[in-house]
Scaffold this motif. Structure first.
Motif, PDB file in Angstrom:
ATOM      1  N   MET A   1       0.835  -1.181   0.000  1.00  0.00           N
ATOM      2  CA  MET A   1       0.000   0.000   0.000  1.00  0.00           C
ATOM      3  C   MET A   1       0.877   1.240   0.000  1.00  0.00           C
ATOM      4  SD  MET A   1      -2.933   1.019   2.680  1.00  0.00           S
ATOM      5  CE  MET A   1      -4.351   1.714   1.921  1.00  0.00           C
ATOM      6  N   ASN A   2       0.442   2.252  -0.717  1.00  0.00           N
ATOM      7  CA  ASN A   2       1.173   3.492  -0.816  1.00  0.00           C
ATOM      8  C   ASN A   2       1.016   4.279   0.482  1.00  0.00           C
ATOM      9  OD1 ASN A   2       2.483   5.751  -1.676  1.00  0.00           O
ATOM     10  ND2 ASN A   2       1.230   6.057  -3.494  1.00  0.00           N
ATOM     11  N   LEU A   3       2.127   4.674   1.080  1.00  0.00           N
ATOM     12  CA  LEU A   3       2.112   5.397   2.342  1.00  0.00           C
ATOM     13  C   LEU A   3       1.453   6.766   2.204  1.00  0.00           C
ATOM     14  CD1 LEU A   3       3.010   4.949   5.225  1.00  0.00           C
ATOM     15  CD2 LEU A   3       5.173   6.040   4.668  1.00  0.00           C
ATOM     16  N   ARG A   4       1.511   7.329   1.002  1.00  0.00           N
ATOM     17  CA  ARG A   4       0.897   8.635   0.752  1.00  0.00           C
ATOM     18  C   ARG A   4      -0.622   8.583   0.953  1.00  0.00           C
ATOM     19  NH1 ARG A   4       2.539  11.148  -4.718  1.00  0.00           N
ATOM     20  NH2 ARG A   4       4.486  11.060  -3.620  1.00  0.00           N
ATOM     21  N   ASN A   5      -1.242   7.451   0.672  1.00  0.00           N
ATOM     22  CA  ASN A   5      -2.690   7.308   0.853  1.00  0.00           C
ATOM     23  C   ASN A   5      -3.094   7.410   2.315  1.00  0.00           C
ATOM     24  OD1 ASN A   5      -2.913   6.940  -1.877  1.00  0.00           O
ATOM     25  ND2 ASN A   5      -3.065   4.729  -1.761  1.00  0.00           N
ATOM     26  N   ILE A   6      -2.163   7.169   3.225  1.00  0.00           N
ATOM     27  CA  ILE A   6      -2.451   7.266   4.645  1.00  0.00           C
ATOM     28  C   ILE A   6      -2.008   8.615   5.208  1.00  0.00           C
ATOM     29  CG2 ILE A   6      -1.914   6.270   6.916  1.00  0.00           C
ATOM     30  CD1 ILE A   6      -1.540   3.585   5.450  1.00  0.00           C
ATOM     31  N   LEU A   7      -0.815   9.069   4.817  1.00  0.00           N
ATOM     32  CA  LEU A   7      -0.246  10.270   5.414  1.00  0.00           C
ATOM     33  C   LEU A   7      -0.967  11.561   5.031  1.00  0.00           C
ATOM     34  CD1 LEU A   7       3.579   9.546   5.294  1.00  0.00           C
ATOM     35  CD2 LEU A   7       2.018   9.390   7.223  1.00  0.00           C
ATOM     36  N   PRO A   9      -4.314  12.164   4.184  1.00  0.00           N
ATOM     37  CA  PRO A   9      -5.532  12.394   4.978  1.00  0.00           C
ATOM     38  C   PRO A   9      -5.235  12.594   6.469  1.00  0.00           C
ATOM     39  CG  PRO A   9      -5.859  10.549   3.509  1.00  0.00           C
ATOM     40  CD  PRO A   9      -4.416  10.914   3.443  1.00  0.00           C
ATOM     41  N   LEU A  10      -4.266  11.855   7.002  1.00  0.00           N
ATOM     42  CA  LEU A  10      -3.904  12.010   8.406  1.00  0.00           C
ATOM     43  C   LEU A  10      -3.354  13.419   8.669  1.00  0.00           C
ATOM     44  CD1 LEU A  10      -3.755  10.485  11.087  1.00  0.00           C
ATOM     45  CD2 LEU A  10      -1.413   9.849  10.488  1.00  0.00           C
ATOM     46  N   GLY A  11      -2.520  13.912   7.757  1.00  0.00           N
ATOM     47  CA  GLY A  11      -1.986  15.267   7.888  1.00  0.00           C
ATOM     48  C   GLY A  11      -3.077  16.324   7.815  1.00  0.00           C
TER      49      GLY A  11
END
Length: 150
Positions: A1-7, A9-11
């Motif tokens: 999974m791409n870490l950007r997809n989590i970071l 929205p979290l940011g």
């Protein structure tokens, strides 16, 4: 999974929370307005790229050699579509990584690009092989030293 997809929205959630803690609901409104503007700018850019690509044949580029010179690794597919102003001809199966697209120019030269996770990983330029007869026999033109008659 791409870490950007989590970071991302979290940011954004952390940014909204920090705005609420520092300025209350007016801070949340200001940050939400900024996020909305950012999303609308990206959407507008995507729509303008797709509109330009819709006006050209699929898989066509003006010059495959120039496209080859402009390509850089890790560039997103949308950026390549913006450079070529054309959707690429899909060579891979739908929904499988790597995605492979081809852009061809008028001289039958083509660039084949491989995208992994929506980003350009590698590309190759193929130029058509010249006929041996055409390459061996140069065109001859007759020239004369006499001036043309008026």
């Amino acid at each position: 999974m791409n870490l950007r997809n989590i970071l991302v929205p979290l940011g954004l959630i952390v940014l909204v929370f920090a705005a609420f803690r520092s300025a209350g609901w007016p801070g949340v409104a200001a940050v939400a307005g900024g996020i909305l503007m950012w999303v609308l700018l990206h959407f507008t850019r995507l729509m303008s790229v797709m509109k330009k690509a819709a006006d050209r044949p699929m898989g066509y580029v003006g010059s495959a050699v120039m496209l080859n010179a402009k390509l850089k690794p890790k560039v997103p597919l949308v950026h390549v579509v913006a450079m070529t102003r054309s959707l690429g001809e899909r060579l891979s199966e739908e929904g499988r990584d790597p995605e492979i697209y081809r852009w061809t120019d008028g001289t039958r030269s083509h660039v084949t690009c491989e995208f992994v996770g929506g980003r350009l990983m590698k590309w190759t330029l193929q130029r058509p092989v010249q006929d041996e007869e055409a390459a061996a026999a140069p065109e001859t033109t007759e020239t004369t030293d006499t001036p043309p008659k008026a």
